[in-house]
Design a protein around this motif. Structure first.
Motif, PDB file in Angstrom:
ATOM      1  N   PHE A  76       0.834  -1.200   0.000  1.00 48.79           N
ATOM      2  CA  PHE A  76       0.000   0.000   0.000  1.00 48.79           C
ATOM      3  C   PHE A  76       0.872   1.255   0.000  1.00 48.79           C
ATOM      4  O   PHE A  76       0.420   2.328   0.407  1.00 48.79           O
ATOM      5  N   GLY A  77       2.116   1.126  -0.413  1.00 45.65           N
ATOM      6  CA  GLY A  77       3.037   2.261  -0.377  1.00 45.65           C
ATOM      7  C   GLY A  77       2.886   3.171  -1.581  1.00 45.65           C
ATOM      8  O   GLY A  77       2.031   2.959  -2.450  1.00 45.65           O
ATOM      9  N   LEU A  78       3.748   4.167  -1.637  1.00 49.51           N
ATOM     10  CA  LEU A  78       3.640   5.217  -2.641  1.00 49.51           C
ATOM     11  C   LEU A  78       3.757   4.676  -4.070  1.00 49.51           C
ATOM     12  O   LEU A  78       2.968   5.032  -4.952  1.00 49.51           O
ATOM     13  N   ILE A  79       4.754   3.819  -4.293  1.00 46.80           N
ATOM     14  CA  ILE A  79       4.977   3.354  -5.665  1.00 46.80           C
ATOM     15  C   ILE A  79       3.779   2.537  -6.136  1.00 46.80           C
ATOM     16  O   ILE A  79       3.326   2.673  -7.278  1.00 46.80           O
ATOM     17  N   ASN A  80       3.260   1.709  -5.251  1.00 47.20           N
ATOM     18  CA  ASN A  80       2.103   0.914  -5.645  1.00 47.20           C
ATOM     19  C   ASN A  80       0.845   1.765  -5.775  1.00 47.20           C
ATOM     20  O   ASN A  80      -0.045   1.439  -6.559  1.00 47.20           O
ATOM     21  N   TYR A  81       0.787   2.858  -5.028  1.00 43.80           N
ATOM     22  CA  TYR A  81      -0.340   3.773  -5.223  1.00 43.80           C
ATOM     23  C   TYR A  81      -0.317   4.306  -6.658  1.00 43.80           C
ATOM     24  O   TYR A  81      -1.336   4.352  -7.340  1.00 43.80           O
ATOM     25  N   LEU A  82       0.907   4.676  -7.104  1.00 43.46           N
ATOM     26  CA  LEU A  82       1.032   5.172  -8.471  1.00 43.46           C
ATOM     27  C   LEU A  82       0.695   4.073  -9.469  1.00 43.46           C
ATOM     28  O   LEU A  82      -0.014   4.282 -10.449  1.00 43.46           O
ATOM     29  N   ALA A  83       1.198   2.862  -9.210  1.00 47.42           N
ATOM     30  CA  ALA A  83       0.997   1.760 -10.156  1.00 47.42           C
ATOM     31  C   ALA A  83      -0.479   1.386 -10.232  1.00 47.42           C
ATOM     32  O   ALA A  83      -1.033   1.209 -11.324  1.00 47.42           O
ATOM     33  N   VAL A  84      -1.124   1.258  -9.081  1.00 43.91           N
ATOM     34  CA  VAL A  84      -2.507   0.778  -9.059  1.00 43.91           C
ATOM     35  C   VAL A  84      -3.492   1.930  -9.196  1.00 43.91           C
ATOM     36  O   VAL A  84      -4.367   1.926 -10.074  1.00 43.91           O
ATOM     37  N   GLY A  85      -3.317   2.948  -8.336  1.00 43.06           N
ATOM     38  CA  GLY A  85      -4.297   4.024  -8.285  1.00 43.06           C
ATOM     39  C   GLY A  85      -4.227   4.954  -9.478  1.00 43.06           C
ATOM     40  O   GLY A  85      -5.243   5.474  -9.929  1.00 43.06           O
ATOM     41  N   VAL A  86      -3.015   5.190 -10.006  1.00 40.95           N
ATOM     42  CA  VAL A  86      -2.877   6.148 -11.089  1.00 40.95           C
ATOM     43  C   VAL A  86      -2.776   5.443 -12.442  1.00 40.95           C
ATOM     44  O   VAL A  86      -3.454   5.799 -13.394  1.00 40.95           O
ATOM     45  N   PHE A  87      -1.918   4.421 -12.521  1.00 38.30           N
ATOM     46  CA  PHE A  87      -1.729   3.768 -13.815  1.00 38.30           C
ATOM     47  C   PHE A  87      -2.629   2.542 -14.002  1.00 38.30           C
ATOM     48  O   PHE A  87      -2.524   1.840 -14.995  1.00 38.30           O
TER      49      PHE A  87
ATOM     50  N   ARG B  47      -2.923  -0.489 -12.585  1.00 38.66           N
ATOM     51  CA  ARG B  47      -2.482  -1.872 -12.551  1.00 38.66           C
ATOM     52  C   ARG B  47      -3.444  -2.673 -11.682  1.00 38.66           C
ATOM     53  O   ARG B  47      -3.955  -2.178 -10.673  1.00 38.66           O
ATOM     54  N   ALA B  48      -3.721  -3.931 -12.082  1.00 35.28           N
ATOM     55  CA  ALA B  48      -4.740  -4.715 -11.385  1.00 35.28           C
ATOM     56  C   ALA B  48      -4.323  -5.010  -9.943  1.00 35.28           C
ATOM     57  O   ALA B  48      -5.132  -4.920  -9.016  1.00 35.28           O
TER      58      ALA B  48
END
Lengths: 316, 284
Positions: free
Chosen positions: A152-163, A165-166
């Motif tokens: 649930f960190g920043l990079i995954n926020y970008l990956a999932v929430g912004v880009f 990613r499933a």
């Protein structure tokens, strides 16, 4: 008793001229030994002796508190162990990828900082900010990054929430990307060293070379390719060799981020030593792996010294 | 008549400059995100750390995690251990290193080149290759789990660097200064103490900072040579904290922020000398 002279009496008597000359014949440089002796003694006892010790332990084994000679049994065991070769492969990937990225980032930032900026102060602040990652301990760097890498960190926020990613990445838990994730932290932590080294060398290139190239009509890319790069070649070769040596023995980051896992996906030879000797408690086998590391390092070291000697380092 | 070229050049130059400055500043900012995140995580309440969407700066500030760390005697002890380790190593590395660097710089004696090469080779020796003998010998001589043992071996790894860098620095100082002092009746050691060292202060600061940062951040030797907080340093405490209280991100980040603070402060004040030391020609 004229014939008898006590040794004490001899000392009290005036010294013969020949003896004075003998004393003065002590060469001038002898004082040099006095200055360097403390460091030599220190390093002989705390570094050279342990090196001999590790080699000696690698050909022995311990049972009931007693050490006995077993020859190359541990080496045979290690070299036949697929775990060792897996670690070797990981080390090769870790070292080559880190070194390449260090050089690229170091080079890019050094070139940017070397350019003319409209504000000297802004450039110095930016330079300081770019060096800053080097200041943090590997422990702190590992912890900052594990928060960024968190599902649930920043990079995954970008990956999932912004880009979109499933699923979030398991940066440190997925065997396919764990090593790359560790390498990224290592690159972040160490590129400043190479950036500063390259920057120092860039500033030493005589400006006339660029002026001459400019007069000859060379553009920016051409000047980089035909002037800057050849001038930097020596330092680039030297620091990448040094980087290979330093990265090869790196273990802190792996111990903090992944402990070699998942499985053995991030276990390098250096971590393999730590795991075998300290976590599994097999000191003798750990010594054998250490000795193999020392042999490989000696080769690198010899290469590095050759490169330095060829560069004609002014220090000696 | 066309008179445009000079101003035109300047405008194009400006765009080029703006591009370079923009890229550099943006990269520096991006690379500092982990640091900003760490500091922020120590300052914001738990519910904000992994919230969606994350915010760069904390919305609600709290110092409770910092206070909790500072109130804990174990962590204060880690700080003390790290400080003692770093300062003792600093002292040893600078005193012994200056002596040897001076000897190598001013005297050419049989074997000096071989010794220098040997020291340079030790400079590149990774700690991990010696953890087995250190672990073993520390038990044998009774220095396991003591700060003294850690200081001794840590110095062994920083002494080669300090000797090499200082030698490079002393080489750049003219020998005539000491010769003049010795004509005035000083002996060598006095000349070193009264003439060379004061001139070498920038070099000593650079090398000293390097040694201090390296010791404060030392991790592997401390892990291998200690088992109780008696001899453990901050880096070990951090890693242990991380393993033990996996979910306490606030506490971990507050502790790493506090652990990093002294170094960042030192770096900000002594940046010039650190950079000089890092870019010194001695090891490249």
């Amino acid at each position: 008793m004229a014939g008898f002279r006590s040794p004490v009496g001899a000392l009290a008597e005036p010294v013969a001229p020949s003896q004075v000359r003998a004393r003065r014949r002590l060469p001038r440089y002898a004082a040099g030994y006095v200055f360097v002796a403390p460091v030599l003694l220190y390093l002989l006892t705390t570094a050279v002796y342990p090196i001999l010790n590790v080699v000696a332990m690698s050909v022995r084994d311990v049972a009931a508190g007693r050490w006995y000679f077993v020859g190359f049994a541990h080496y045979r065991q290690v070299l036949q162990d697929p775990v060792f070769w897996n670690a070797f492969r990981n080390t090769a990937i870790f070292t080559v990828a880190s070194t390449a990225a260090h050089l690229l980032l170091g080079m890019a930032f050094a070139l940017l900082l070397h350019e003319v900026w409209f504000s000297r102060a802004l450039r110095n602040v930016t330079r300081g900010a770019l060096i800053l990652p080097w200041v943090f301990s590997t422990a702190a760097a590992g912890l900052m990054w594990s928060l960024l890498y968190h599902p649930f960190g920043l990079i995954n926020y970008l990956a999932v929430g912004v880009f979109g990613r499933a699923q979030p990445f398991e940066f440190l838990g997925d065997a396919r990307i764990a090593l790359a994730s560790v390498i990224a932290v290592n690159v972040w932590k160490s590129y400043p060293f190479y950036m500063v080294a390259i920057l120092g060398e860039l500033q030493a290139i005589p400006a006339d070379l660029f002026d001459a190239a400019k007069v000859d009509g060379a553009g920016g890319v051409q000047r980089f390719w035909y002037v800057t790069l050849p001038q930097l070649r020596g330092v680039l070769i030297a620091i990448s060799t040094l980087d290979v040596i330093l990265t090869f023995g790196h273990v802190d980051l792996i111990n903090i981020l992944t402990r070699g896992g998942p499985g053995r996906a991030t276990e390098t030879v250096a971590f393999h030593v730590y795991r075998t000797a300290l976590l599994d408690g097999n000191l003798a086998k750990g010594s054998a792996i250490s000795t193999i590391m020392l042999v490989v390092l000696t080769l690198f070291c010899w290469m590095y010294l050759r490169i330095l000697a060829r560069r004609g380092s002014e220090s000696w | 008549m066309v008179v445009a070229p000079p101003p035109l050049r300047r405008i194009r130059y400006g765009v080029h400059q703006g591009f370079i400055v923009g890229i550099s500043v943006a990269s520096a900012a991006l690379l500092l995100v982990p640091v900003v995140w760490m500091v922020g995580a120590g300052l914001r309440p738990i519910r904000e750390i992994l919230s969606y969407p994350p915010t760069l700066l904390p919305k609600a500030l709290t110092f409770q995690y910092f206070e909790r760390i500072l109130a804990n005697p174990t962590y204060r002890h880690y700080f003390l251990n790290s400080a003692v380790l770093a300062l003792a190593t600093l002292g040893l590395a600078l005193v012994l290193g200056s002596l040897a660097a001076y000897g190598f710089s001013r005297y050419k004696f049989p074997g000096n080149k071989a010794m220098l090469m040997g020291i340079l080779a030790l400079l590149m020796l990774p700690r991990v290759t010696l953890i087995v003998p250190y672990f073993h010998l520390a038990h044998v001589v009774g220095l396991y789990d003591t700060l003294l043992g850690l200081i001794i071996v840590n110095t062994a790894f920083l002494l080669p660097t300090s000797t090499w860098l200082l030698k490079g620095y002393f080489d750049s100082l003219p020998e005539e200064l000491e010769e003049a002092a010795m004509v005035d009746g000083c002996i060598r050691a006095q000349a070193l103490w009264k003439i060379v060292l004061p001139l070498a202060v920038p070099g000593l600061i650079g090398v000293g900072t390097f040694v201090f940062i390296g010791s404060w951040n030392e991790y592997l030797l401390a892990v291998v040579l200690s088992e109780t907080p008696r001899a453990q340093t901050l880096t070990v405490g951090l890693a242990a904290f991380f393993g033990q209280y996996v979910r306490d991100w606030n506490g971990i980040m507050a502790l790493s922020t506090l652990a990093s603070l002294p170094l960042v402060a030192i770096f900000v004040f002594l940046q010039r000398w650190v950079v000089q030391g890092l870019s010194s020609g001695a090891i490249k």
